[in-house]
Each structure stands twice: as structure tokens, then as C-alpha cells.
Enzyme design. Structure first.
Site, mmCIF file in Angstrom:
data_model
loop_
_atom_site.group_PDB
_atom_site.id
_atom_site.type_symbol
_atom_site.label_atom_id
_atom_site.label_comp_id
_atom_site.label_asym_id
_atom_site.label_seq_id
_atom_site.Cartn_x
_atom_site.Cartn_y
_atom_site.Cartn_z
ATOM 1 N N THR A 48 36.815 -95.705 51.604
ATOM 2 C CA THR A 48 37.169 -94.929 50.415
ATOM 3 C C THR A 48 37.736 -93.560 50.780
ATOM 4 O O THR A 48 37.976 -92.732 49.915
ATOM 5 C CB THR A 48 35.934 -94.754 49.508
ATOM 6 O OG1 THR A 48 34.864 -94.192 50.272
ATOM 7 C CG2 THR A 48 35.486 -96.116 48.961
ATOM 8 N N HIS A 53 31.519 -89.845 56.798
ATOM 9 C CA HIS A 53 30.869 -88.539 56.680
ATOM 10 C C HIS A 53 29.414 -88.669 57.117
ATOM 11 O O HIS A 53 28.987 -89.746 57.558
ATOM 12 C CB HIS A 53 30.972 -87.999 55.249
ATOM 13 C CG HIS A 53 30.441 -88.930 54.209
ATOM 14 N ND1 HIS A 53 29.094 -89.097 53.980
ATOM 15 C CD2 HIS A 53 31.078 -89.752 53.333
ATOM 16 C CE1 HIS A 53 28.909 -89.978 53.001
ATOM 17 N NE2 HIS A 53 30.097 -90.385 52.591
ATOM 18 N N HIS A 56 27.005 -91.565 56.531
ATOM 19 C CA HIS A 56 27.151 -92.837 57.238
ATOM 20 C C HIS A 56 26.448 -92.848 58.588
ATOM 21 O O HIS A 56 26.423 -93.890 59.262
ATOM 22 C CB HIS A 56 28.644 -93.138 57.463
ATOM 23 C CG HIS A 56 29.424 -93.355 56.213
ATOM 24 N ND1 HIS A 56 30.428 -92.505 55.807
ATOM 25 C CD2 HIS A 56 29.347 -94.320 55.258
ATOM 26 C CE1 HIS A 56 30.945 -92.940 54.672
ATOM 27 N NE2 HIS A 56 30.297 -94.026 54.314
ATOM 28 N N LYS A 90 27.500 -94.830 40.249
ATOM 29 C CA LYS A 90 28.659 -93.965 40.037
ATOM 30 C C LYS A 90 28.819 -93.740 38.538
ATOM 31 O O LYS A 90 28.663 -94.660 37.734
ATOM 32 C CB LYS A 90 29.930 -94.610 40.600
ATOM 33 C CG LYS A 90 29.894 -94.850 42.119
ATOM 34 C CD LYS A 90 29.936 -93.541 42.862
ATOM 35 C CE LYS A 90 30.030 -93.746 44.364
ATOM 36 N NZ LYS A 90 28.897 -94.448 44.953
ATOM 37 N N ARG A 94 35.930 -95.673 40.393
ATOM 38 C CA ARG A 94 36.673 -95.028 41.459
ATOM 39 C C ARG A 94 38.179 -95.156 41.222
ATOM 40 O O ARG A 94 38.641 -96.116 40.620
ATOM 41 C CB ARG A 94 36.362 -95.691 42.810
ATOM 42 C CG ARG A 94 34.983 -95.432 43.353
ATOM 43 C CD ARG A 94 34.868 -96.061 44.730
ATOM 44 N NE ARG A 94 33.532 -95.974 45.286
ATOM 45 C CZ ARG A 94 33.083 -94.953 45.986
ATOM 46 N NH1 ARG A 94 33.882 -93.919 46.206
ATOM 47 N NH2 ARG A 94 31.863 -94.948 46.473
ATOM 48 N N GLN A 184 30.135 -108.558 47.465
ATOM 49 C CA GLN A 184 29.300 -108.143 48.589
ATOM 50 C C GLN A 184 28.293 -109.219 48.947
ATOM 51 O O GLN A 184 27.980 -109.419 50.126
ATOM 52 C CB GLN A 184 28.581 -106.829 48.280
ATOM 53 C CG GLN A 184 27.776 -106.309 49.488
ATOM 54 C CD GLN A 184 27.263 -104.900 49.319
ATOM 55 O OE1 GLN A 184 27.935 -104.053 48.749
ATOM 56 N NE2 GLN A 184 26.068 -104.633 49.815
ATOM 57 N N ASP A 205 20.737 -97.318 47.988
ATOM 58 C CA ASP A 205 21.517 -97.638 46.787
ATOM 59 C C ASP A 205 22.173 -99.008 46.876
ATOM 60 O O ASP A 205 22.791 -99.463 45.913
ATOM 61 C CB ASP A 205 22.564 -96.550 46.525
ATOM 62 C CG ASP A 205 23.495 -96.322 47.711
ATOM 63 O OD1 ASP A 205 23.234 -96.866 48.804
ATOM 64 O OD2 ASP A 205 24.487 -95.580 47.557
ATOM 65 N N LYS A 240 22.202 -86.249 46.863
ATOM 66 C CA LYS A 240 22.679 -86.958 48.049
ATOM 67 C C LYS A 240 23.823 -86.220 48.741
ATOM 68 O O LYS A 240 24.711 -85.686 48.105
ATOM 69 C CB LYS A 240 23.143 -88.361 47.628
ATOM 70 C CG LYS A 240 23.547 -89.257 48.789
ATOM 71 C CD LYS A 240 23.815 -90.679 48.336
ATOM 72 C CE LYS A 240 25.099 -90.800 47.542
ATOM 73 N NZ LYS A 240 25.495 -92.198 47.315
ATOM 74 N N LYS A 243 30.585 -87.753 50.096
ATOM 75 C CA LYS A 243 31.917 -87.183 49.951
ATOM 76 C C LYS A 243 32.257 -86.827 48.521
ATOM 77 O O LYS A 243 33.337 -86.323 48.248
ATOM 78 C CB LYS A 243 32.961 -88.130 50.532
ATOM 79 C CG LYS A 243 32.946 -89.541 49.988
ATOM 80 C CD LYS A 243 34.000 -90.359 50.696
ATOM 81 C CE LYS A 243 33.888 -91.838 50.358
ATOM 82 N NZ LYS A 243 32.693 -92.465 50.910
ATOM 83 N N THR A 244 31.356 -87.099 47.577
ATOM 84 C CA THR A 244 31.597 -86.643 46.211
ATOM 85 C C THR A 244 31.051 -85.232 46.004
ATOM 86 O O THR A 244 31.224 -84.659 44.948
ATOM 87 C CB THR A 244 30.936 -87.602 45.199
ATOM 88 O OG1 THR A 244 29.559 -87.735 45.536
ATOM 89 C CG2 THR A 244 31.594 -88.970 45.242
#
Length: 430
Positions: A48, A53, A56, A90, A94, A184, A205, A240, A243-244
Site C-alpha cells: 500500500t 514502516h 511491519h 479502516k 483505501r 486472504q 487486526d 497504532k 502509515k496513516t
């Protein structure tokens, strides 16, 4: 290190004691299996962005624990699922990215992952796969008949991450995102069939997706597999790291410099640092606990943050970058600008702190504070100057009408601007 009865390292207990594990399916059975034989396991990363970051790092560290004990880690990069977007927790869908960009990001992320795992160590060499390879060949009839029939919509709608989106009248959730759970789950089933994978790991999550995959494999392959989730890395307020957030800490040195990376860990709150040492480093638990007890009972503390910062910067960026970050930190924070050479300033400009390039013209201090983003507005800049929190080359400046002069330019090109004790910007005058 925890040793089992047959002298094998009890990895599950190691991860538990390091406060990494959040949830695990059939813990005792999995513990027995991984001590008796070597397994294949996987973790998925959706591309994404063009870099991983710090959020991970834990799954990569867990994969490395397994690999060091002879197990084979498989990294699944979501070339297909990245086009869809995981809706888990979310607030909105996205932004969809073109496939060429997803592929560029996959290539960059692959290079980062190769810094953490061994891809040339024999039978347990790490492997990277891309789920676009199988989903791009799948037609909609196969998807509905062979996968969709095993999923109950009622159960899917009761998942917490889905309910939150469905109950939002303004946004809701698209069928595209709703189907992510099926994709998934099938990833796990595909890797189980073709790569003998029996364990999926992921963040807490991802628990719902992992359990769905376990159920799907049980139904179509009649086999027991396992899931393990790690705790998410959270800040002191419980939110958390990701990257958001306003300032993401990337693993790419061009997006987050080794200096900024080092500073991030150096500023971890006391309430988090000892837990982070357990989770992120291989330092013995007893050593970390002794350090914490010593600091709790002493006025002069040994910096656990410094230990963490050094370990993490070395892990991600290597020895040279660590030494550079330490040198910059020492010279800037302890006001040793006179020790910096012209080459050191150029190093700061290219690999170090936040900086801006300016034309040689008259600038007021208020203007530069805004340009450097040390101030949000002119009124904010005025308040900081009046409160004596602004320094130019380590000299306090409280004049609201101050303009930069040639005397402010070290080696005719460099000025260090500081707000408070920790917010810096290097000015480079052309």
C-alpha cells in the site's frame, strides 16, 4: 532461552515471554509440532506504499525467529489483495492504485524484506510469492463456486471490522472490500496446498482473516492448520503506529533518514521502552528487567531508549548509518556545532535532519519558521519567538523582527534552526 524436554527451544514460550504473541490457535498442538519437525509458515504484506514502516518490523522479527530454528518463512506480497484493500478497522475505503504502481512497490518492499531474512540457507531459505500470480488466472465462477460457497454472509457481517463500516451511514463498505476476507482466506489455502504452509502469522487486526483461512482449509483440504497474531505496536496513548499516522516512520532511508529513525526510538516513552526492548531486540529478558529495576531505583538512569535506538537503527540501516546518526545527535543536542566540519554539514543535508534550501535573500525569522514547518502560522511563529523557544546556531533569538544575516551562515551556507530542544531544521543557503 526456554528449552523443551527434548532440548528443543520452545519458540512459542519465547515469543510469549517477549510479549509478542496476542492470540494463537491450538497453542499446545502447534508447540509440539514446531518442536518435533520443521514447518512452512507465512505472513502477508499488502503493498500500500513503496516502503514498509515500523509496524511491519514485528512480523519480520517473528519470521526470523522461526527461520533461525530451521523453519521456512514465506512472505506473501499482495499484488492482488493490494488492489482491493483490507477494510479491517479502516474508517473508509483505501484509494485504489494502478497495477503498475503496485508492482513498483512490490519490488521495493522485496528488497527491504531481504535485509531481515536469509534467502540462501538451503531448505529453509525464505521465499517471496505474489498472490496476483493465482488470482489473476481465476475466473468469477471458480471464485463463487469453489470459495464463496464456504462463507456465510451472516457470520461475515458480524465481524467487528465489518460491522463498524456497515453501521456508518455516510461511507458503508463496498462489495470489493467485503470480499477481501475471502481472498486472504484463499491465500492461506493456496499456500497450504502448493507450499505446505501450516501456520499464518499477522497482526492482531488480522485475526478474523486468519481464522477464516483456517476454517476454509479445514473444509476444502480436511487439514488442521494454525494461526498466530502478534500485538500491534502502539504509542503511549494506545493508538497504532502506522502509515496513516501524521508522521510515519518508514524503513526506507530516503523517506525516514537514519537520523530521524534513531531519534524516533530515542524518544520512546519510559512506559513503552522496556517492552519494546523485549519485543524488538534479542537482549535477554533478565538483562532488560535488571535494567528497568536499576533505573526505577536510581536517580541517574542508564538510557534504555539509547540502547533501543542503537539496536533498531543498526538492524534496519546498518553500522555506518548508526554511527552517523549517533554523531549528529551528539553534536547537535550537546551544542557542539563548532566540531562539525563542512563535510559533516553536507552529510546532515543529504542523510540527516529535516532541511530546506533557500535563496540568498533577506528572510525574517518568522518566515523561515513557517517555511521550515517548525511553525504552523505567523501567529504560531510569534508565540514561539516570544516564549524564548527558538534558537539559531544554538543561540536564543527572541526578537520578533529578527532577520537572518551573513553571520548566521556557517561555512557561508549552513544555519541550524531549533524549536525547543528536539525540533531542528538545517537551512542551506545557495
Amino acid at each position: 532461552m526456554i528449552i523443551s524436554k527434548n532440548n528443543e527451544i520452545n519458540l512459542i514460550e519465547v515469543l510469549k515471554n517477549r510479549n509478542i504473541i496476542n492470540q494463537i490457535t491450538d497453542k499446545n498442538n502447534l508447540k509440539n509440532i514446531i518442536t518435533e519437525k520443521k514447518i512452512h509458515l507465512y505472513c502477508g504484506f499488502d503493498p500500500t506504499a513503496d516502503s514498509l514502516h515500523i509496524g511491519h518490523l514485528i512480523p519480520l522479527i517473528v519470521l526470523r525467529y522461526f527461520q533461525k530454528l530451521g523453519h521456512k518463512p514465506i512472505i506473501l506480497l499482495g499484488g492482488a489483495t493490494g488492489l482491493i484493500g483490507d477494510p479491517s478497522f479502516k474508517l473508509q475505503e483505501r484509494k485504489k492504485q494502478p497495477i503498475y504502481l503496485i508492482n513498483e512497490w512490490i519490488n521495493k518492499i522485496s528488497l527491504q524484506i531481504k535485509l531481515f531474512l536469509d534467502f540462501n540457507c538451503g531448505s529453509n531459505s525464505a521465499l517471496i510469492v505474489n498472490n496476483y500470480d493465482w488470482f489473476s488466472k481465476m475466473n468469477v465462477l471458480f471464485f463463487l463456486k469453489k470459495i464463496g460457497k464456504y462463507f456465510c454472509v451472516n457470520q461475515m457481517m458480524n465481524k467487528e471490522s465489518i460491522k463498524k463500516r456497515i453501521n456508518k451511514n455516510t461511507q458503508g463498505i463496498s462489495f470489493t472490500e467485503f470480499s477481501y476476507n475471502l481472498l486472504q482466506s484463499y491465500d492461506f489455502a493456496y499456500l497450504n496446498k502448493y507450499f505446505n504452509v501450516i501456520l499464518q502469522i499477522g497482526g492482531s487486526d488480522q485475526w478474523g482473516h486468519i481464522v477464516s483461512g483456517i476454517d476454509l482449509i479445514k473444509k476444502i483440504h480436511k487439514q488442521q492448520v494454525f494461526g498466530l497474531t502478534h500485538k500491534l505496536i502502539t504509542k503511549n496513548d494506545g493508538t497504532k503506529f502506522g502509515k496513516t499516522e501524521n508522521k510515519t516512520i518508514w524503513l526506507d532511508s530516503f523517506k525516514t533518514s537514519p537520523y530521524d529513525f534513531f531519534q524516533f526510538w530515542l524518544n520512546i516513552h519510559d512506559n513503552l521502552v522496556y517492552n519494546f526492548l523485549k519485543m524488538f531486540t534479542s537482549i535477554e529478558i533478565s538483562t532488560i528487567e535488571d535494567l528497568q529495576k536499576s533505573n526505577d531505583n536510581s536517580i541517574k538512569k542508564v538510557s534504555a531508549q539509547n540502547l533501543l535506538a542503537e539496536h533498531m537503527t543498526y538492524l534496519v540501516h546498518g553500522e555506518n548509518a548508526l554511527e552517523s546518526a549517533k554523531k549528529i545527535t551528539d553534536y547537535i543536542f550537546y551544542k557542539k556545532l563548532n566540531y562539525l566540519s563542512k563535510n559533516d554539514f553536507h552529510m546532515l543535508l543529504t542523510n540527516g535532519i529535516n532541511n530546506i534550501i533557500l535563496k540568498n535573500k533577506n528572510y525574517s525569522l518568522q518566515e523561515i519558521l513557517i517555511l521550515s514547518k517548525l511553525a504552523k502560522s505567523r501567529s504560531h511563529a510569534k508565540n514561539m519567538i516570544e516564549s524564548n523557544s527558538i534558537y539559531i546556531n544554538n543561540k536564543k533569538r527572541s526578537n520578533l523582527l529578527y532577520f537572518f544575516t551573513e553571520e548566521d551562515k556557517i561555512f557561508n551556507h549552513f544555519t541550524l534552526l531549533c524549536r525547543g530542544k528536539k525540533n531542528f531544521c538545517l537551512l542551506y543557503w545557495k
